[in-house]
Design an enzyme around this catalytic site. Structure first.
Site, PDB file in Angstrom:
ATOM      1  N   ILE A  75      31.875  76.713 -16.516  1.00 22.84           N
ATOM      2  CA  ILE A  75      31.727  77.459 -17.766  1.00 22.84           C
ATOM      3  C   ILE A  75      32.779  77.040 -18.780  1.00 22.84           C
ATOM      4  CG2 ILE A  75      31.696  79.758 -18.819  1.00 22.84           C
ATOM      5  CD1 ILE A  75      29.309  79.134 -16.963  1.00 22.84           C
ATOM      6  N   GLY A  97      32.191  87.517 -13.513  1.00 22.93           N
ATOM      7  CA  GLY A  97      32.721  87.603 -12.158  1.00 22.93           C
ATOM      8  C   GLY A  97      33.851  88.600 -12.019  1.00 22.93           C
ATOM      9  N   CYS A 147      25.541  85.230 -15.670  1.00 23.42           N
ATOM     10  CA  CYS A 147      24.338  84.493 -16.055  1.00 23.42           C
ATOM     11  C   CYS A 147      23.070  85.301 -15.793  1.00 23.42           C
ATOM     12  CB  CYS A 147      24.286  83.152 -15.333  1.00 23.42           C
ATOM     13  SG  CYS A 147      24.569  83.242 -13.548  1.00 23.42           S
ATOM     14  N   ASN A 148      22.947  85.865 -14.593  1.00 23.66           N
ATOM     15  CA  ASN A 148      21.747  86.631 -14.269  1.00 23.66           C
ATOM     16  C   ASN A 148      21.625  87.877 -15.132  1.00 23.66           C
ATOM     17  OD1 ASN A 148      20.264  85.281 -12.094  1.00 23.66           O
ATOM     18  ND2 ASN A 148      22.136  85.528 -10.908  1.00 23.66           N
ATOM     19  N   ARG A 183      20.036  80.457  -7.373  1.00 20.77           N
ATOM     20  CA  ARG A 183      20.314  79.116  -6.873  1.00 20.77           C
ATOM     21  C   ARG A 183      21.464  79.218  -5.864  1.00 20.77           C
ATOM     22  NH1 ARG A 183      24.880  80.078  -7.709  1.00 20.77           N
ATOM     23  NH2 ARG A 183      26.242  79.536  -9.459  1.00 20.77           N
ATOM     24  N   HIS A 206      23.336  93.431  -9.592  1.00 27.11           N
ATOM     25  CA  HIS A 206      22.887  93.089 -10.939  1.00 27.11           C
ATOM     26  C   HIS A 206      22.432  94.320 -11.722  1.00 27.11           C
ATOM     27  CE1 HIS A 206      22.292  89.631  -8.221  1.00 27.11           C
ATOM     28  NE2 HIS A 206      22.831  88.956  -9.220  1.00 27.11           N
ATOM     29  N   ALA A 207      21.823  95.290 -11.024  1.00 26.75           N
ATOM     30  CA  ALA A 207      21.380  96.515 -11.698  1.00 26.75           C
ATOM     31  C   ALA A 207      22.568  97.256 -12.292  1.00 26.75           C
ATOM     32  CB  ALA A 207      20.626  97.405 -10.717  1.00 26.75           C
TER      33      ALA A 207
END
EC number: 1.2.1.59
Length: 343
Positions: A14, A111, A141-142, A169, A195-196
């Site tokens: 990044i 992160g 990203c997600n 990935r 992620h939620a």
């Protein structure tokens, strides 16, 4: 125009992309990058004329590798107006006391835990809320991919519920120590995945559940999503809205034969994009389906580059340099970010 001085602490997947993006902005100056290991990325940065800063104990290692060192990371932070921290997961929080002690604004990546910053950020969702915040966390990203879709759908009809599966990935192309290479791994097997919770740091109160698996690929993530919206929606309205939204592009598999993440990457290569980066969310148009007030779709997320424009916009939001629409336009224009169809 006097340019703001930006430092990038961390020069990996990044960081190197954010550094290059900063150099393209008319209102920003990259003063240098922080790097703790004298690897090939540091050598290339040096060859590109980017000033490199490291920790005091490692200066000799860099010089032994023929890499010029401009000073310590603390020296770099002192010179900057704002720091973009792109260090590995969890490391950013350890640098925050340095940024605080020197009175510097700072961005962190997804992160890090959400409480490292004043706000979690997605340009299409909450740019205005982030204006003037000293510490901003750019979500992962997600999460960036999901938020672009959800906030865009909110323009058509209020999103009340989201159910999503994330096919992650296994590793970035350069990562040789990660896997799996012959398995699909629940990540985790328990529901919901993290992620939620991350989406909820930006959009409060939405009913969202996510699941995730890791697949043996390096190219992109793939999401399948079902959204329940307040009112019955029309497929054509969704397509037209996506086509007119920056940082979302559609691919029509029936017309173009592009029907996989591998082919998306190949298109990016053939288009001559730097590092074959795809900072846009790539929605498979054929997958868009409506059933009453439910919307189904699939889309690809290029994990190496999707957060790059978000970091650029977050710099402007933190320092109050531009409004939302102007910043997004300048970022998109300088980075060649598309909207509409991939092909």
């Amino acid at each position: 125009m006097e340019k703001v001085k930006v430092a990038v602490n961390g020069y990996g997947t990044i960081g190197k992309r954010v550094a290059d993006a900063i150099r393209l902005q008319p209102d920003m100056e990259l003063i240098g990058v922080g790097k703790t290991s004298p690897n090939y990325e540091a050598i290339i940065a040096d060859k590109k004329g980017i000033k490199i800063y490291t920790v005091k104990d490692n200066i000799g290692k860099f010089e032994k590798s023929g890499i010029r060192v401009a000073g310590t990371i603390e020296d770099m932070v002192k010179e900057a107006d704002i720091v973009v921290d792109t260090t590995p997961n969890g490391v950013g929080a350890t640098y925050k006391p340095l940024y605080q002690s020197l009175g510097k604004n700072a961005l962190f990546q997804g992160g890090e835990k959400a409480d490292v910053a004043d706000i979690s950020f997605s340009a299409l969702c909450n740019y205005d809320e982030a204006k003037g915040k000293k510490y901003i966390r750019v979500v992962s990203c997600n999460t960036t991919g999901m938020l672009r879709i959800i906030c865009t759908m909110n323009k058509i009809s209020k999103v009340e519920k989201v159910r999503a599966t994330i096919v992650r990935r296994a590793a970035d192309p350069k990562e040789v120590k990660r896997g799996p290479i012959n398995s699909i791994v629940p990540d985790p097997a328990s529901v919901p995945s993290h992620h939620a919770k991350d989406v909820l740091t930006v959009i409060k109160g939405i009913d969202i559940v996510t699941m995730a698996v890791i697949a043996p690929t390096t190219l992109m993530h793939l999401h399948t999503m079902v959204l329940t919206v307040k009112d019955k929606v029309n497929r054509d309205d969704i397509i037209n809205t996506f086509l007119n939204t920056p940082r979302i592009i559609l691919v029509n598999s029936s017309r173009t034969t592009v029907s996989s993440t591998a082919e998306i990457i190949e298109v990016s290569r053939d288009m001559g994009r730097v590092r074959y980066d795809i900072p846009e969310v790539v929605v498979f148009e054929d997958s868009i389906y409506t059933n009453g007030n439910e919307v189904f779709l699939m889309y690809g997320v290029h994990q190496e580059s999707i957060v790059v424009p978000e970091n650029i916009d977050a710099i402007r939001a933190s320092l109050g340099l531009m409004g939302k629409e102007e910043s997004i336009k300048v970022t998109n224009d300088t980075l060649g970010i598309m909207k509409g169809y991939l092909l």
